[in-house]
Design a protein around this motif. Structure first.
Motif, PDB file in Angstrom:
ATOM      1  N   GLN A 163      -8.719   5.007   1.935  1.00  0.00           N
ATOM      2  CA  GLN A 163      -8.084   3.681   2.025  1.00  0.00           C
ATOM      3  C   GLN A 163      -6.902   3.737   2.983  1.00  0.00           C
ATOM      4  O   GLN A 163      -6.488   2.732   3.544  1.00  0.00           O
ATOM      5  N   SER A 175     -14.095   8.230   3.577  1.00  0.00           N
ATOM      6  CA  SER A 175     -13.736   6.804   3.651  1.00  0.00           C
ATOM      7  C   SER A 175     -12.416   6.499   2.943  1.00  0.00           C
ATOM      8  O   SER A 175     -12.377   5.767   1.956  1.00  0.00           O
ATOM      9  N   ILE A 222      -7.216   9.473  -1.985  1.00  0.00           N
ATOM     10  CA  ILE A 222      -7.393   8.178  -1.305  1.00  0.00           C
ATOM     11  C   ILE A 222      -6.881   8.190   0.134  1.00  0.00           C
ATOM     12  O   ILE A 222      -6.895   7.181   0.805  1.00  0.00           O
ATOM     13  N   THR A 255      -8.635  -0.451   6.684  1.00  0.00           N
ATOM     14  CA  THR A 255      -7.903   0.787   6.413  1.00  0.00           C
ATOM     15  C   THR A 255      -6.421   0.599   6.777  1.00  0.00           C
ATOM     16  O   THR A 255      -6.108   0.026   7.814  1.00  0.00           O
ATOM     17  N   THR A 256      -5.571   1.086   5.911  1.00  0.00           N
ATOM     18  CA  THR A 256      -4.132   1.059   6.205  1.00  0.00           C
ATOM     19  C   THR A 256      -3.809   2.316   7.009  1.00  0.00           C
ATOM     20  O   THR A 256      -4.257   3.408   6.641  1.00  0.00           O
ATOM     21  N   LYS A 258      -1.183  -3.476   2.926  1.00  0.00           N
ATOM     22  CA  LYS A 258      -2.594  -3.055   3.025  1.00  0.00           C
ATOM     23  C   LYS A 258      -3.192  -3.564   4.338  1.00  0.00           C
ATOM     24  O   LYS A 258      -2.965  -4.707   4.732  1.00  0.00           O
ATOM     25  N   MET A 305       0.824  -1.223   0.000  1.00  0.00           N
ATOM     26  CA  MET A 305       0.000   0.000   0.000  1.00  0.00           C
ATOM     27  C   MET A 305       0.854   1.269   0.000  1.00  0.00           C
ATOM     28  O   MET A 305       0.572   2.212  -0.698  1.00  0.00           O
ATOM     29  N   ALA A 350      -0.713   3.139  -2.903  1.00  0.00           N
ATOM     30  CA  ALA A 350      -1.649   2.322  -3.698  1.00  0.00           C
ATOM     31  C   ALA A 350      -1.307   2.415  -5.189  1.00  0.00           C
ATOM     32  O   ALA A 350      -2.184   2.583  -6.035  1.00  0.00           O
TER      33      ALA A 350
END
Lengths: 320, 243
Positions: free
Chosen positions: A152, A150, A75, A183-184, A26, A1, A61
């Motif tokens: 990542q 929201s 993101i 979530t990372t 991730k 990630m 990502a």
């Protein structure tokens, strides 16, 4: 990630980030542990596109942050080291505004803002402006604002610094919940216990460099090459250290001031024979405990920085 | 669509948080009104229409440069401005949204002396479309000057000091008090480097037919200044705020 390679950043004559590289998987909680001025915030600023690196690559990502910072920012959620929402606006308006910055339509952002206020137990704040919130509430709302779209990937810069114990606990629970949701999380902290409690992997950063990185057992193993057992004995005894050492070759024995016996060896120490031997020579053992280094010991040993330095006030100038 | 949502909400937030606050509204009314009354008291027989270009120009200049420089410096010191820099919106969108609120505030300021003048003079001959466009262009260039000041200042008081450093020489050089043609030869080129000189000339033409330059040239120069200042501001923000 997250993939960071050879990241370097200098402010004037101060090298804030010195050729650091690391990867975060991730769904992982990755902690950056170091004292103030170590380069934690500088690293986050570069990774989030708020600062330009002198050298190095950052991929989030699969997005190259240097080339496409805006795409990467879409993101990620960012919680800076200071709660920086708008003082005049209430919690709901602040969240709606942050959502609008990510292009969320009105109905969507209002629904999400209400849900987050409820989740963060801020739904009873009504029309109270942000400036009238307590420190803990401000911190919670700042985290909620980072989650409004929201993301990542969540960057948390010193999320629990300067807030009360209950708010800190709530924030730690929330971080664990976010991890469960996939979530990372990239987190910086100068609290050793915080890193120990919630991080899957930890990197020690000092003077702009990563000194060590790994899971908690990996970090412990990197400094602990010996096994040690402490035998708590009953009162004053003349324990024959030399006799013990000859009985158990390869071991070193030291008698502590409280008359407890610390036995170290490169091999595992067989507990029962030692206990039997001590019993036979008239030493009554009340307790036997394996000694493992704490994360604090590991930090001190690897960085050469005393753990008290972690909580010293920040020296301005070395970071932004 | 996403950029538009962000643009609109930044503008709405600024208008609510800063421009619609009672002290700013009262300042926006009292300041131009005081200038107007001051000029009328000084020359009671003077034609208010002749005073109007200067009053409009000063109202816009002081309103826009102050507000943008102060609000941005204020947001920067509280670090809420970082939210805008970290949002996935283009820097140009953010800059346009920030200056849009100031332009509206400047336009509001500009119309205070106009409304006051309408009580004493016949304004039926005024081309209102051209006047509005002129006011908007002066507000745009002044707002961008304010933004340039904000990029250079760290604290609110610094922004105010810097703003005055630019504003007062501009007022004396733009032809408001002394026509550019009567300025010392050495200062004239400087006057033509100021967007306010072209804005003032347009206002003079629209209100008193006493312009000295072609309106097309003035509009063109104002657009040129707006585009140049916009690009400089964007570049400076990238250089100074994204370290």
């Amino acid at each position: 990630m997250i993939s960071v390679t050879g990241l370097t950043k200098t402010y004037g004559s101060v090298c804030a980030v010195n050729n650091i590289s690391f990867e975060v998987a991730k769904g992982e909680i990755f902690g950056f542990l170091g004292p103030n001025g170590a380069g934690k915030t500088s690293t986050i600023n570069i990774m989030t596109g708020l600062s330009r690196p002198d050298a190095g690559e950052i991929e989030l990502a699969g997005i190259d942050v240097r080339r496409q910072p805006k795409k990467a920012q879409a993101i990620m959620g960012i919680v800076p080291d200071e709660s920086n929402l708008y003082n005049e606006m209430d919690g709901f308006d602040n969240l709606c505004f942050c959502a609008a910055l990510y292009g969320m339509p009105k109905s969507e952002r209002e629904g999400k803002a209400r849900r987050l206020l409820e989740q963060f137990r801020l739904d009873d704040t009504g029309k109270r402006p942000f400036k009238a919130f307590s420190k803990g509430m401000r911190r919670r709302l700042t985290i909620a604002a980072a989650l409004i779209h929201s993301p990542q990937l969540l960057f948390l810069d010193e999320p629990t610094t300067g807030i009360d114990v209950e708010s800190s606990r709530q924030i730690r629970d929330l971080i664990r919940e976010l991890k469960r949701q996939g979530t990372t999380i990239f987190l910086t902290t100068h609290y050793i216990e915080e890193a120990e409690r919630i991080c899957d992997r930890i990197a020690f950063i000092a003077r702009g460099q990563i000194v060590a990185a790994g899971t908690l057992p990996e970090l412990m193993a990197s400094v602990s090459h010996q096994h040690a057992i402490r035998f708590v004995t009953a009162g004053s005894t003349n324990t024959p250290a030399a006799e013990l050492e000859s009985q158990f070759p390869g071991s070193q024995v030291s008698i502590q001031a409280d008359h407890s016996i610390v036995m170290t060896s490169k091999q595992r120490i067989p507990l029962l024979p030692v206990m039997k031997f001590l019993h036979n020579i008239g030493v009554e053992v009340h307790e036997a405990r394996e000694l493992t280094p704490s994360l604090e010991d590991v930090f001190v040993k690897l960085t050469g920085i005393q753990s008290s330095a972690l909580t010293e006030p920040e020296r301005k100038g070395s970071t932004r | 669509m996403k950029s538009w949502i962000a643009f609109w909400n930044i503008l709405k937030k600024d208008v609510r948080n800063y421009y619609l606050k009672p002290p700013n509204i009262s300042w926006g009314i009292i300041f131009p009104l005081s200038w107007t009354l001051m000029q009328l008291i000084r020359s009671p027989d003077g034609n208010i229409l002749e005073l109007l270009p200067g009053l409009i120009a000063m109202s816009i200049l002081f309103g826009t440069t102050s507000m943008l420089a102060v609000t941005i410096t204020f947001e920067r010191s509280g670090r809420s401005f970082e939210r805008l820099l970290l949002a996935p919106i283009h820097l140009s969108t953010m800059v346009l949204a920030k200056i849009a609120g100031t332009i509206l505030f400047g336009t509001f300021n500009a119309f205070v002396p106009v409304i006051f003048a309408a009580l004493f003079a016949d304004l039926r001959a005024v081309n209102w479309g051209a006047l509005l466009l002129t006011i908007l262009l002066i507000a745009l260039t002044s707002a961008l000057t304010g933004l340039l000041i904000a990029v250079s200042a760290e604290q609110v008081f610094e922004a105010q000091t810097l703003a005055n450093f630019f504003r007062f020489p501009m007022l004396f050089l733009c032809g408001l008090f002394v026509p550019i043609a009567r300025l010392p030869l050495l200062l004239r080129p400087l006057s033509y480097c100021l967007p306010l000189s072209y804005g003032t000339d347009l206002l003079k033409g629209l209100l008193t037919r006493q312009n000295s330059l072609s309106p097309a040239l003035c509009f063109g120069m104002l657009l040129f200044f707006a585009a140049t200042l916009f690009l400089i501001c964007r570049h400076r923000i990238q250089q100074k705020w994204i370290l």
